[in-house]
Design a protein around this motif. Sequence first.
Motif, PDB file in Angstrom:
ATOM      1  N   ILE A 197       9.553  38.801  37.348  1.00  0.00           N
ATOM      2  CA  ILE A 197      10.234  39.187  38.586  1.00  0.00           C
ATOM      3  C   ILE A 197      10.353  40.703  38.613  1.00  0.00           C
ATOM      4  O   ILE A 197      10.749  41.317  37.620  1.00  0.00           O
ATOM      5  CB  ILE A 197      11.639  38.556  38.690  1.00  0.00           C
ATOM      6  CG1 ILE A 197      11.550  37.031  38.719  1.00  0.00           C
ATOM      7  CG2 ILE A 197      12.362  39.057  39.934  1.00  0.00           C
ATOM      8  CD1 ILE A 197      12.911  36.349  38.713  1.00  0.00           C
ATOM      9  N   ASN A 198       9.997  41.299  39.743  1.00  0.00           N
ATOM     10  CA  ASN A 198      10.192  42.728  39.974  1.00  0.00           C
ATOM     11  C   ASN A 198      10.898  42.906  41.309  1.00  0.00           C
ATOM     12  O   ASN A 198      10.403  42.437  42.343  1.00  0.00           O
ATOM     13  CB  ASN A 198       8.858  43.470  40.001  1.00  0.00           C
ATOM     14  CG  ASN A 198       8.253  43.647  38.631  1.00  0.00           C
ATOM     15  OD1 ASN A 198       8.492  44.623  37.946  1.00  0.00           O
ATOM     16  ND2 ASN A 198       7.461  42.651  38.217  1.00  0.00           N
ATOM     17  N   VAL A 199      12.035  43.571  41.303  1.00  0.00           N
ATOM     18  CA  VAL A 199      12.806  43.794  42.516  1.00  0.00           C
ATOM     19  C   VAL A 199      13.257  45.251  42.552  1.00  0.00           C
ATOM     20  O   VAL A 199      13.725  45.785  41.531  1.00  0.00           O
ATOM     21  CB  VAL A 199      14.051  42.876  42.588  1.00  0.00           C
ATOM     22  CG1 VAL A 199      14.829  43.143  43.867  1.00  0.00           C
ATOM     23  CG2 VAL A 199      13.655  41.415  42.500  1.00  0.00           C
ATOM     24  N   SER A 200      13.097  45.885  43.695  1.00  0.00           N
ATOM     25  CA  SER A 200      13.623  47.244  43.859  1.00  0.00           C
ATOM     26  C   SER A 200      14.253  47.377  45.241  1.00  0.00           C
ATOM     27  O   SER A 200      13.766  46.803  46.216  1.00  0.00           O
ATOM     28  CB  SER A 200      12.520  48.293  43.690  1.00  0.00           C
ATOM     29  OG  SER A 200      11.556  48.190  44.719  1.00  0.00           O
ATOM     30  N   LEU A 201      15.336  48.115  45.286  1.00  0.00           N
ATOM     31  CA  LEU A 201      16.062  48.349  46.534  1.00  0.00           C
ATOM     32  C   LEU A 201      16.574  49.777  46.515  1.00  0.00           C
ATOM     33  O   LEU A 201      17.194  50.205  45.532  1.00  0.00           O
ATOM     34  CB  LEU A 201      17.226  47.366  46.671  1.00  0.00           C
ATOM     35  CG  LEU A 201      18.112  47.521  47.910  1.00  0.00           C
ATOM     36  CD1 LEU A 201      17.332  47.182  49.165  1.00  0.00           C
ATOM     37  CD2 LEU A 201      19.346  46.631  47.796  1.00  0.00           C
ATOM     38  N   SER A 202      16.290  50.527  47.565  1.00  0.00           N
ATOM     39  CA  SER A 202      16.758  51.915  47.616  1.00  0.00           C
ATOM     40  C   SER A 202      17.236  52.248  49.025  1.00  0.00           C
ATOM     41  O   SER A 202      16.703  51.728  50.017  1.00  0.00           O
ATOM     42  CB  SER A 202      15.650  52.884  47.201  1.00  0.00           C
ATOM     43  OG  SER A 202      14.563  52.832  48.109  1.00  0.00           O
ATOM     44  N   GLY A 203      18.246  53.115  49.077  1.00  0.00           N
ATOM     45  CA  GLY A 203      18.785  53.565  50.354  1.00  0.00           C
ATOM     46  C   GLY A 203      18.949  55.073  50.367  1.00  0.00           C
ATOM     47  O   GLY A 203      19.326  55.678  49.363  1.00  0.00           O
ATOM     48  N   ASN A 204      18.625  55.698  51.500  1.00  0.00           N
ATOM     49  CA  ASN A 204      18.759  57.140  51.680  1.00  0.00           C
ATOM     50  C   ASN A 204      19.641  57.417  52.885  1.00  0.00           C
ATOM     51  O   ASN A 204      19.608  56.667  53.872  1.00  0.00           O
ATOM     52  CB  ASN A 204      17.391  57.786  51.935  1.00  0.00           C
ATOM     53  CG  ASN A 204      16.472  57.717  50.741  1.00  0.00           C
ATOM     54  OD1 ASN A 204      16.475  58.580  49.896  1.00  0.00           O
ATOM     55  ND2 ASN A 204      15.679  56.647  50.669  1.00  0.00           N
ATOM     56  N   THR A 205      20.395  58.488  52.829  1.00  0.00           N
ATOM     57  CA  THR A 205      21.161  58.912  53.991  1.00  0.00           C
ATOM     58  C   THR A 205      21.401  60.409  53.932  1.00  0.00           C
ATOM     59  O   THR A 205      21.496  60.999  52.839  1.00  0.00           O
ATOM     60  CB  THR A 205      22.507  58.165  54.079  1.00  0.00           C
ATOM     61  OG1 THR A 205      23.178  58.561  55.265  1.00  0.00           O
ATOM     62  CG2 THR A 205      23.385  58.485  52.881  1.00  0.00           C
ATOM     63  N   TYR A 206      21.473  61.046  55.100  1.00  0.00           N
ATOM     64  CA  TYR A 206      21.819  62.466  55.193  1.00  0.00           C
ATOM     65  C   TYR A 206      23.329  62.596  55.320  1.00  0.00           C
ATOM     66  O   TYR A 206      23.982  61.832  56.051  1.00  0.00           O
ATOM     67  CB  TYR A 206      21.127  63.103  56.391  1.00  0.00           C
ATOM     68  CG  TYR A 206      19.647  63.327  56.166  1.00  0.00           C
ATOM     69  CD1 TYR A 206      19.193  64.495  55.549  1.00  0.00           C
ATOM     70  CD2 TYR A 206      18.713  62.381  56.561  1.00  0.00           C
ATOM     71  CE1 TYR A 206      17.844  64.705  55.328  1.00  0.00           C
ATOM     72  CE2 TYR A 206      17.355  62.584  56.341  1.00  0.00           C
ATOM     73  CZ  TYR A 206      16.926  63.741  55.721  1.00  0.00           C
ATOM     74  OH  TYR A 206      15.586  63.947  55.495  1.00  0.00           O
ATOM     75  N   LEU A 207      23.882  63.560  54.623  1.00  0.00           N
ATOM     76  CA  LEU A 207      25.336  63.700  54.581  1.00  0.00           C
ATOM     77  C   LEU A 207      25.910  64.273  55.865  1.00  0.00           C
ATOM     78  O   LEU A 207      27.083  64.044  56.180  1.00  0.00           O
ATOM     79  CB  LEU A 207      25.740  64.572  53.388  1.00  0.00           C
ATOM     80  CG  LEU A 207      25.375  64.003  52.009  1.00  0.00           C
ATOM     81  CD1 LEU A 207      25.881  64.922  50.903  1.00  0.00           C
ATOM     82  CD2 LEU A 207      25.945  62.610  51.827  1.00  0.00           C
ATOM     83  N   HIS A 208      25.112  65.010  56.642  1.00  0.00           N
ATOM     84  CA  HIS A 208      25.634  65.578  57.889  1.00  0.00           C
ATOM     85  C   HIS A 208      25.760  64.511  58.979  1.00  0.00           C
ATOM     86  O   HIS A 208      26.511  64.673  59.941  1.00  0.00           O
ATOM     87  CB  HIS A 208      24.736  66.708  58.381  1.00  0.00           C
ATOM     88  CG  HIS A 208      23.468  66.230  59.024  1.00  0.00           C
ATOM     89  ND1 HIS A 208      22.413  65.741  58.302  1.00  0.00           N
ATOM     90  CD2 HIS A 208      23.102  66.149  60.343  1.00  0.00           C
ATOM     91  CE1 HIS A 208      21.428  65.394  59.141  1.00  0.00           C
ATOM     92  NE2 HIS A 208      21.820  65.638  60.370  1.00  0.00           N
ATOM     93  N   ASP A 209      25.023  63.396  58.820  1.00  0.00           N
ATOM     94  CA  ASP A 209      25.072  62.312  59.795  1.00  0.00           C
ATOM     95  C   ASP A 209      24.650  61.035  59.073  1.00  0.00           C
ATOM     96  O   ASP A 209      23.468  60.773  58.869  1.00  0.00           O
ATOM     97  CB  ASP A 209      24.128  62.604  60.967  1.00  0.00           C
ATOM     98  CG  ASP A 209      24.215  61.546  62.063  1.00  0.00           C
ATOM     99  OD1 ASP A 209      24.886  60.512  61.850  1.00  0.00           O
ATOM    100  OD2 ASP A 209      23.597  61.745  63.132  1.00  0.00           O
ATOM    101  N   LEU A 210      25.645  60.222  58.692  1.00  0.00           N
ATOM    102  CA  LEU A 210      25.357  59.034  57.886  1.00  0.00           C
ATOM    103  C   LEU A 210      24.536  57.992  58.634  1.00  0.00           C
ATOM    104  O   LEU A 210      23.985  57.072  58.021  1.00  0.00           O
ATOM    105  CB  LEU A 210      26.667  58.411  57.398  1.00  0.00           C
ATOM    106  CG  LEU A 210      27.522  59.289  56.467  1.00  0.00           C
ATOM    107  CD1 LEU A 210      28.769  58.534  56.022  1.00  0.00           C
ATOM    108  CD2 LEU A 210      26.716  59.736  55.250  1.00  0.00           C
TER     109      LEU A 210
END
Length: 416
Positions: free
Chosen positions: A319-332
Amino acid sequence: MKKLFKLLFAVTAFGFLNPCVFGQENSVELLKSSINVFLDCRCDINYIREEIPYINYVRDVKEAQVYVRVTSQNTASGGEQYTVAFQGLQEFTGMNDTLNYVSYPDETVSITRATQARILKAGLMRFVAHTPIVREIQITHTGTIKSEEVIDKWNNWVFQLQTSPSFNAEESYKTLNLRNSVSISKVTPDIKLEIDFYNNYNRQKYITGSVENIYVRKSESASMLFVKSIGEHWSAGFRAGLGANSQSNQNLYGSFMPAIEYDLFPYSEATHRQMRILYSAGYQYNDYIDTTIYNLMNEQRLRQELSLGYMIQEKWGSINVSLSGNTYLHDLSKNSVDAYVYVRLRLLKGLSLSLSANGAYINDRLNQRKGTLTEAERLLRLKQQATSFEIGGSVGLNYTFGSIYNNVVNPRFDRL
């Protein structure tokens, strides 16, 4: 005399068709008493069978007395570190072992597979020793081994240069593609340093009568990764990058992202299982080629990223699972989420299932070019197109049945 020749011919022909007549019957009976091995390995299986003919290669892990799993990960020098795990089953339950070896980047396939076979022989010997087949085994070595101190004049630094030009032409179309890269790395148990330079240039020419249309897509980048080990579970470091990309509307971009990572399992078990959490936050600068959808030609932003990764490889599958999230701090609200899943399962005897899926929610492309794309820019992917999502997936099902043994090697009429 003719009758004698006929008799000799008949005996000879029968011998060719029935090797047991010439002493092979005892060999076959002896092999039946050997161990059943399920080899979970992306390797040259025909070569392995030829080099290790004194075991039975079974197709179903449930029939195995020994389960062998071979995994690998890239080394700093450009080679691979192979981890070979031996797990005893049935009467050998509890007899487990793990061996490692490293291939070098300039090794040929022949050298790598020969080393792989030697490691497998060494690990299997403790199981073979408990069977009658052991009397057919002779252990030797290649010569006198001298004890010497290894001196590394490069001090663990590795340099790699690569260029890949390609050209294609016909009467109405020509294309030129240039890829160049330089990689510099130093990896020790305590630190990991990687510096990469990359350049890509793609030029396409379409000819219609006396009219020529030329389209160019190019990118350049320089990146750096530094990681410091903090024990068996923690590490800290940063990523930094600088570059340009005509497709993504970036005349110049730069970033600096400090990060910290925690692995639930020790890093020494990374080839078998991982559960990693990585958090990074830092600075990003963009200077654009064209005005963006936010009416900007350049901007400086702070952003953060959280990534989760899980991997496990066992005799039932992986099993291989990956999850990633990105956000800019000036506008979430300017954020994105990426997910990837790959599962390979052995369901029943001879039946296996593989599934993969990937998806992304995209709402953080601050670099998106303002205005509409031309037909050529859209079809040739010269410019990045606006989208709020990306998805993909695949499924595979494989079923085999018949004899549980798979020892015979016959390369005739194989594709070369």
